[in-house]
Design an enzyme around this catalytic site. Structure first.
Site, short mmCIF file in Angstrom:
data_model
loop_
_atom_site.label_atom_id
_atom_site.label_comp_id
_atom_site.label_asym_id
_atom_site.label_seq_id
_atom_site.Cartn_x
_atom_site.Cartn_y
_atom_site.Cartn_z
N ILE A 84 -152.51 32.95 36.66
CA ILE A 84 -152.43 32.60 38.07
C ILE A 84 -153.29 33.60 38.82
O ILE A 84 -153.45 34.75 38.38
CB ILE A 84 -150.98 32.56 38.62
CG1 ILE A 84 -150.28 33.90 38.43
CG2 ILE A 84 -150.20 31.44 38.00
CD1 ILE A 84 -148.91 33.97 39.09
N PHE A 135 -154.46 35.38 42.60
CA PHE A 135 -154.17 35.68 44.00
C PHE A 135 -155.42 36.23 44.66
O PHE A 135 -156.09 37.09 44.09
CB PHE A 135 -153.03 36.70 44.13
CG PHE A 135 -151.73 36.21 43.58
CD1 PHE A 135 -150.91 35.38 44.33
CD2 PHE A 135 -151.34 36.56 42.31
CE1 PHE A 135 -149.71 34.92 43.81
CE2 PHE A 135 -150.13 36.12 41.78
CZ PHE A 135 -149.32 35.29 42.53
N ILE A 168 -152.38 37.66 35.19
CA ILE A 168 -152.56 37.53 36.64
C ILE A 168 -153.97 37.95 36.96
O ILE A 168 -154.48 38.93 36.40
CB ILE A 168 -151.54 38.41 37.40
CG1 ILE A 168 -150.12 37.91 37.11
CG2 ILE A 168 -151.83 38.42 38.89
CD1 ILE A 168 -149.04 38.85 37.57
N GLU A 169 -154.59 37.23 37.85
CA GLU A 169 -155.91 37.59 38.36
C GLU A 169 -155.79 37.93 39.83
O GLU A 169 -155.09 37.25 40.57
CB GLU A 169 -156.89 36.43 38.19
CG GLU A 169 -158.24 36.67 38.84
CD GLU A 169 -159.14 35.45 38.88
OE1 GLU A 169 -160.25 35.56 39.43
OE2 GLU A 169 -158.74 34.38 38.38
N ILE A 170 -156.48 38.97 40.23
CA ILE A 170 -156.65 39.29 41.64
C ILE A 170 -158.14 39.16 41.91
O ILE A 170 -158.96 39.67 41.14
CB ILE A 170 -156.20 40.74 41.97
CG1 ILE A 170 -154.75 40.97 41.54
CG2 ILE A 170 -156.41 41.06 43.44
CD1 ILE A 170 -153.71 40.18 42.30
#
Length: 183
Positions: A98, A100, A145-147
């Site tokens: 996912i 953000f 998680i990706e930022i």
């Protein structure tokens, strides 16, 4: 001035668009199975800034709901750890994750360093087409998680039915800000 044939074509196009229109408004939540719910709550609140919210009492299983940035994360106690990622260290940007969007990549990277969270950093594209900075790391259960600063990339629909619906505030749930007794 449009001729009759142009008008028919335009009417047909509008009819096609209405036939393919879907009444979705926005992403509501992502659900994650987790090992210990408390550890995941700590991670999502302290690292990503989510807020723990009340969950309907009708649920008869361990879990927690979090909300912020217009999206919810529902954490559910796993009943079978074998279904969770077994390699919690693997970071491959092509795997499921996912993402953000972030206002300040440097601040997020510093937070990951301060908390000793393993991550990989990369930049995709260039300034001409819109460079995107990315940070990839795992939550305590191994979900990636990706930022990113993906707003640097222009959205260009492909095909004739590429109507993009941008969310407006109407999809956000009402928020009760009163403090409850004991808070």
């Amino acid at each position: 001035m449009k001729c009759k044939n142009d008008q028919i074509t335009e009417n047909e196009r509008e009819k096609q668009e209405k036939e393919h229109e879907i009444p979705l408004m926005a992403l509501n939540h992502v659900s994650r199975a987790c090992r210990p719910v408390k550890e995941s709550v700590d991670f999502y609140t302290k690292i990503l800034g989510f807020v723990l919210i009340e969950r309907p009492e009708a649920f008869d299983f361990d879990g927690a709901w979090l909300f912020n940035y217009g999206v919810g994360i529902h954490l559910v106690q796993s009943e079978n750890d074998e279904k969770l990622p077994q390699d919690r260290e693997n970071l491959d940007p092509k795997d499921n994750h996912i993402s953000f969007q972030c206002e300040t990549m440097e601040a997020m990277e510093q937070k990951l360093m301060d908390k000793n969270i393993k991550y990989i950093k990369r930049t995709v594209g260039d300034d001409e087409e819109g460079a995107i900075d990315q940070l990839f790391f795992n939550d305590p259960d191994g979900f990636m998680i990706e930022i990113c600063n993906c707003e640097n990339l222009k959205l260009v629909p492909q095909g004739s039915l590429g109507r993009i619906k941008l969310p407006f505030d109407r999809h956000n749930p009402p928020i009760e800000l009163e403090n409850k007794a004991g808070d």
